[in-house]
Write an enzyme that holds these catalytic residues in place. Structure first.
Site, PDB file in Angstrom:
ATOM      1  N   LEU A   1     -10.462  14.877  -3.835  1.00  0.00           N
ATOM      2  CA  LEU A   1     -11.265  14.058  -4.750  1.00  0.00           C
ATOM      3  C   LEU A   1     -11.596  12.703  -4.149  1.00  0.00           C
ATOM      4  CD1 LEU A   1      -9.586  14.775  -8.213  1.00  0.00           C
ATOM      5  CD2 LEU A   1     -11.730  15.700  -7.321  1.00  0.00           C
TER       6      LEU A   1
ATOM      7  N   GLY B   1      -7.631   5.283   1.540  1.00  0.00           N
ATOM      8  CA  GLY B   1      -7.647   4.197   2.507  1.00  0.00           C
ATOM      9  C   GLY B   1      -6.358   3.995   3.272  1.00  0.00           C
ATOM     10  N   GLY B   2      -5.818   5.034   3.878  1.00  0.00           N
ATOM     11  CA  GLY B   2      -4.620   4.898   4.682  1.00  0.00           C
ATOM     12  C   GLY B   2      -3.322   5.088   3.936  1.00  0.00           C
ATOM     13  N   PHE B   3      -3.371   5.470   2.663  1.00  0.00           N
ATOM     14  CA  PHE B   3      -2.159   5.693   1.887  1.00  0.00           C
ATOM     15  C   PHE B   3      -2.055   7.116   1.348  1.00  0.00           C
ATOM     16  CE2 PHE B   3      -2.264   1.133   1.959  1.00  0.00           C
ATOM     17  CZ  PHE B   3      -0.927   0.782   2.032  1.00  0.00           C
ATOM     18  N   GLY B   4      -2.942   7.985   1.769  1.00  0.00           N
ATOM     19  CA  GLY B   4      -2.903   9.359   1.306  1.00  0.00           C
ATOM     20  C   GLY B   4      -4.222   9.769   0.695  1.00  0.00           C
TER      21      GLY B   4
ATOM     22  N   THR C   1      -6.225  11.896  -2.884  1.00  0.00           N
ATOM     23  CA  THR C   1      -6.143  12.414  -4.242  1.00  0.00           C
ATOM     24  C   THR C   1      -6.858  13.758  -4.271  1.00  0.00           C
ATOM     25  OG1 THR C   1      -6.085  10.199  -5.209  1.00  0.00           O
ATOM     26  CG2 THR C   1      -6.734  12.003  -6.654  1.00  0.00           C
TER      27      THR C   1
ATOM     28  N   ASP D   1      -9.579  -2.924 -12.616  1.00  0.00           N
ATOM     29  CA  ASP D   1     -10.746  -2.293 -11.990  1.00  0.00           C
ATOM     30  C   ASP D   1     -11.579  -1.545 -13.030  1.00  0.00           C
ATOM     31  OD1 ASP D   1     -12.454  -1.766  -9.911  1.00  0.00           O
ATOM     32  OD2 ASP D   1     -11.347  -0.036  -9.169  1.00  0.00           O
TER      33      ASP D   1
END
Length: 723
Positions: free
Chosen positions: A42, A46-49, A51, A165
Site C-alpha cells: 500500500l 521511507g526507510g522504516f518498512g 504498509t 496530518d
C-alpha cells in the site's frame, strides 16, 4: 498473487506457487503469523518498512492492513528508539481503536526479525478521491464533515494524542456495505460500488460514516530517530506554522489542518500549492478562491481555524462544535439523523434537545427556531456526476463504433457546431498511449532522457522513479530525500539525474547503478528547479530562498550565487549555448544573467502573477514563460522585448516545453488540460485531456513524437503526437 515481505524488494508481487521472490530471491512467507496472507504493497514508509494489504484466512479472507517495521537507522540507540516508538504506536492504536471512527488494532507481533502491527482495513475512499470526482464540496458537506470529525478529534485529544496530518487523503468515507456490516446489520445483496452512494437509513448512527486514518507511526519514527529535533511532521499547506517550524503540535494544530482541509474541499484549490507560492500568507485571503457563497457563520469559523497565530485559533474541537451548534453530541453519541442528510447552511443547527450551549450569548444573533435536516437524492445533490457519466459513456461508445464515421454524422447532421465532449473524447483515445501509476502522491516533475527511452518522475512521496518509456515498466525507485522531490532533470548524456527537493538539497544519481553520487547543500529553503548546462560541467538550481546557485558537477562545490529576485525563484534554464542563465520568480519577473561572470543582464516584466516556468527554444533566440496569470509569453532574448502573449488556459499555467524543432509548444496547468500551440503565430493546435487534477509538468522526447505529463492525480501520462 503473493507479496514479498523484503522491504527493499523493487517488484514484490509473485505468483502463488513461488517459494522465492522472482525479483529479489528472498524466501516468500505464505501466511504471516499463520493467518495473514499479504497480497499488495500500500505504501513505503521511507526507510522504516512498508504498509501492506493482507487477507485474514481465519476470517473468510477478511481484508486488513499490515504495517511492517524494518528501520534503516544507524546505531543501537536509534534502533531501540524505533522499536520503542513502534510499540507505543501499537498501544495508542489499541486504545484509540475502540472508537468507531478509528481503525481497530488487530494484532502486534514479531516475525523474521521484523515487527508488525495489523489494523482494520477501511473499505471505501478518501475525501481527496471524492473531491476529484465532485470538483468541490458545498457548505452543507463541510458542516457534515465537522459533525463527523470534531467528535473523533475531541476523543483523541482527550487521550493526549495529536493527529498532526489531517488532510483529505487521511479522512475515509466507509463504503455502504461495509458500513452496514460494521454496525451489525446484513449488507445489501447488491451493494453500490461507489462509497457515497448510500440510502438514508435512520437506524444507523451517522458518525461511523467517516473514519480518521494514518496516525503516523512512520512520521513519529522519522522525526524522532532519523532527523534533527524539531523536524516537521505533517503536510505542507495543511500543517500550521508551529508544526512546520518547530515540530510542535497541539489540539489547535489539528484544527488548523481541518480548516485547511475544509478550504480544499470547498474550493478545489490545494493548500499545498498556495503554501509553495505564498507561504502562510494564503490564509489571510482564502475567501478569494471561493466559487460559491457560504454563510457568515462558516466563514467566521474557517477564519479562526486558519489563523497563523495558534493563540488566535480555537483551542479545542469542543469550541468549534459549540460555535456551529452541530446536531450531534461531541462526546461521541450521534443523533439519529439519517446518513448523508444535508443541513440547511444559512441558519443555526440546534442539537436534538434544542438547548443553546453556554457560550451562545457571545455568538451572533440567529433565528431561534429549530431547523430539520433536508435529505436530497444524490442525482440532485451531485448532478455533475450524472452528466460526466453520460458523457464518458457516449464518448467510449463513439470510439468503439467506428469513431470517424459516427463523429462525422453527429458533427454535420445533428450538431451545427462540433460538440466539445465529442472532440475531447476522440482526441484522448487517439493520443493517449499509456498511463504510468506507481507514486503514492503528487508527481511534481518529469524528465525524458536524450535517447527518448527513459523517463524519470519526481514525487512529493520523496522518491524518484525511473521508467522504460516504450513499455511503461518501472525500472527502479531512487530514495534518499527526506521531503518531497519537486524537480528532476537528465544530464545531456543521459547517465546522471539531478533531483531537487523541499529538504533544501540537490542529489545527483547514477542511472545505471541506481546509486546516489553526491548531495549538494547550500540553499536555505526548498529547491524549486534544477538544470544541467550544455557543456555538462555545471548544474544550476533555483530555490524558495530567492536565489539561483551554480554548482561544479565534478567536485560538487558551489561556484556562485545569483541574487536579484525579491521573492521565491520558481524556474531556471540555461540558454542552448550556455552563456545565459534565466530564472522566473514569484515576483512576476524573469531575470537573465551572464553565466561566466554572474552579471545581471536584464529583467523581463509583463506577467501579472507568478512566473511558474521558463524555457528557451533550441536555437536560443526565444524565451517562453508560463505564469499563474493563465498566459504564456514569448520574449526576444536579444533585446528582452515581449512579442507575443498566448491565452487559452482557464487557470494557472504550471509547465511549458518546446519540441526539439521548435514547431510546437506544450503547456499545462491547474485547468487539467494540456494545450499544444504553434509558437510562430500563437494558434492552438489541440487540447489533450485525461488527468483528474492539476498538471505539474510536461516534456517532449527529442524526436517530438511523444509528450509526457505528470499530475497531482499521482500519474504520468504518455501521449502520441502523431496518431
Amino acid at each position: 498473487m503473493l507479496c514479498c515481505l523484503n522491504p527493499d524488494c523493487p517488484n514484490p508481487i509473485n505468483p502463488d506457487g513461488n517459494q522465492y521472490c522472482q525479483s529479489c530471491s528472498a524466501p516468500l512467507t505464505y501466511l504471516l503469523r499463520g493467518h495473514y496472507r499479504v497480497i499488495k504493497v500500500l505504501s513505503d514508509e521511507g526507510g522504516f518498512g512498508r504498509t501492506y494489504l493482507a487477507e485474514d484466512v481465519d476470517k473468510l479472507n477478511e481484508r486488513c492492513v499490515v504495517k511492517q517495521l524494518a528501520p534503516k537507522v544507524q546505531g543501537t540507540w536509534a534502533l531501540n528508539k524505533a522499536i520503542e516508538l513502534f510499540k507505543e504506536e501499537a498501544k495508542r492504536l489499541q486504545e484509540l481503536g475502540r472508537h468507531s471512527q478509528i481503525p481497530t488494532l488487530l494484532a502486534y507481533f514479531e516475525q523474521d526479525s521484523y515487527l508488525y502491527l495489523v489494523q482494520e482495513y477501511i473499505e471505501g475512499q478518501n475525501l481527496f478521491k471524492e473531491l476529484q470526482q465532485r470538483s468541490q464540496f458545498n457548505e452543507a458537506d463541510i458542516r457534515e464533515l465537522f459533525m463527523y470529525v470534531l467528535p473523533v478529534l475531541n476523543f483523541i485529544h482527550e487521550h493526549g494524542v495529536i493527529h498532526r496530518d489531517i488532510k483529505p487523503q487521511n479522512i475515509m468515507r466507509r463504503a455502504y456495505y461495509q458500513y452496514r456490516n460494521y454496525r451489525g446489520t446484513n449488507p445489501p445483496s447488491n451493494p453500490p460500488s461507489i462509497p457515497n452512494l448510500r440510502e438514508p437509513t435512520s437506524g444507523i448512527p451517522a458518525q461511523g460514516d467517516i473514519v480518521l486514518i494514518d496516525f503516523g507511526a512512520s512520521k513519529q519514527l522519522t522525526a524522532t530517530v532519523q532527523s534533527k529535533p524539531g523536524t516537521t511532521i505533517g503536510s505542507f499547506g495543511y500543517s500550521p506554522i508551529e508544526q512546520i517550524n518547530g515540530g510542535e503540535a497541539y489540539p489547535a494544530s489539528d484544527l488548523f489542518s481541518l480548516g485547511a482541509t475544509s478550504f480544499h474541499l470547498l474550493t478545489g484549490v490545494s493548500p499545498f500549492q498556495l503554501w509553495t507560492e505564498y507561504g502562510y500568507g494564503w490564509v489571510n485571503s482564502w475567501r478569494q478562491h471561493l466559487k460559491q457563497q457560504i454563510s457568515q457563520e462558516l466563514g467566521e469559523v474557517l477564519d479562526k481555524m486558519l489563523k497563523k497565530d495558534i493563540n488566535q485559533r480555537y483551542q479545542s474541537a469542543e469550541e468549534v462544535h459549540r460555535y456551529l451548534n452541530l446536531g450531534v453530541n461531541l462526546g461521541g453519541t450521534p443523533s439519529t439523523m439519517p446518513s448523508r442528510q444535508i443541513p440547511l447552511p444559512s441558519v443555526s443547527l440546534h442539537s436534538a434537545n434544542n438547548k443553546q450551549p453556554a457560550s451562545s450569548k457571545n455568538k451572533p444573533t440567529k433565528p431561534k427556531s429549530t431547523v430539520k435536516f433536508l435529505a436530497l437524492p444524490l442525482f440532485i445533490r451531485q448532478p455533475t456526476k450524472l452528466i460526466k457519466s453520460v458523457l464518458v459513456t457516449v464518448g467510449v461508445l463513439l470510439v468503439t463504433l467506428a469513431a470517424t464515421q459516427v463523429y462525422g454524422y453527429m458533427r454535420y447532421k445533428v450538431f451545427p457546431v462540433a460538440p466539445v465532449f465529442l472532440i475531447n473524447s476522440l482526441q484522448s483515445s487517439t493520443f493517449l498511449k499509456q498511463t504510468l501509476a506507481g507514486h503514492s502522491s503528487y508527481v511534481m516533475s518529469i524528465a525524458i532522457a536524450p535517447d527518448g527511452k527513459t523517463l524519470a518522475s519526481a514525487s512529493s512521496d520523496k522518491t524518484i522513479k525511473i521508467w522504460n518509456l516504450d513499455t511503461g515498466d518501472e525500472i527502479r525507485t531512487l530514495k534518499g530525500h527526506t521531503e518531497g522531490v519537486v524537480k528532476v532533470a537528465f544530464s545531456q548524456d543521459g547517465r546522471i539525474i539531478a533531483s531537487g527537493s523541499n529538504d533544501r538539497t540537490i542529489k545527483l544519481w547514477d542511472i545505471a547503478k541506481g546509486e546516489e553520487i553526491r548531495t549538494l547543500k547550500g540553499h536555505t529553503d526548498g529547491v524549486t528547479d534544477v538544470t544541467f548546462s550544455p557543456d555538462k560541467k555545471t548544474l544550476a538550481s533555483s530555490s524558495s530562498d530567492k536565489t539561483v546557485k551554480l554548482w561544479n558537477l565534478t567536485t560538487g562545490a558551489e561556484i556562485r550565487t545569483l541574487k536579484g529576485h525579491t521573492s521565491r525563484v520558481t524556474s531556471v534554464a540555461f540558454s542552448p549555448d550556455g552563456e545565459v542563465i534565466a530564472a522566473g520568480s514569484n515576483d512576476k519577473t524573469i531575470k537573465l544573467w551572464n553565466t561566466s561572470t554572474g552579471e545581471e543582464l536584464r529583467t523581463l516584466k509583463g506577467h501579472n502573477d507568478t512566473v511558474t516556468q521558463i524555457a528557451f527554444t533550441p536555437d536560443g533566440n526565444t524565451l517562453a514563460s508560463g505564469s499563474a496569470d493563465r498566459t504564456i509569453k514569448l520574449w526576444n532574448v536579444a533585446n528582452g522585448q515581449e512579442y507575443r502573449t498566448i491565452k487559452g488556459h482557464t487557470d494557472a499555467v504550471w509547465s511549458i516545453a518546446f519540441s526539439f524543432d521548435s514547431t510546437m509548444l506544450a503547456s499545462a496547468g491547474s485547468d487539467k488540460m494540456i494545450k499544444l500551440w504553434n509558437p510562430f503565430n500563437g494558434d492552438e493546435i489541440r487540447t489533450l485531456q485525461g488527468h483528474d487534477s492539476r498538471i505539474w509538468s510536461v516534456a517532449f522526447t527529442t524526436d517530438g513524437r511523444t509528450l509526457a505529463s505528470s499530475s497531482e492525480d499521482g500519474t504520468v501520462k504518455i501521449w502520441r503526437m502523431t496518431p
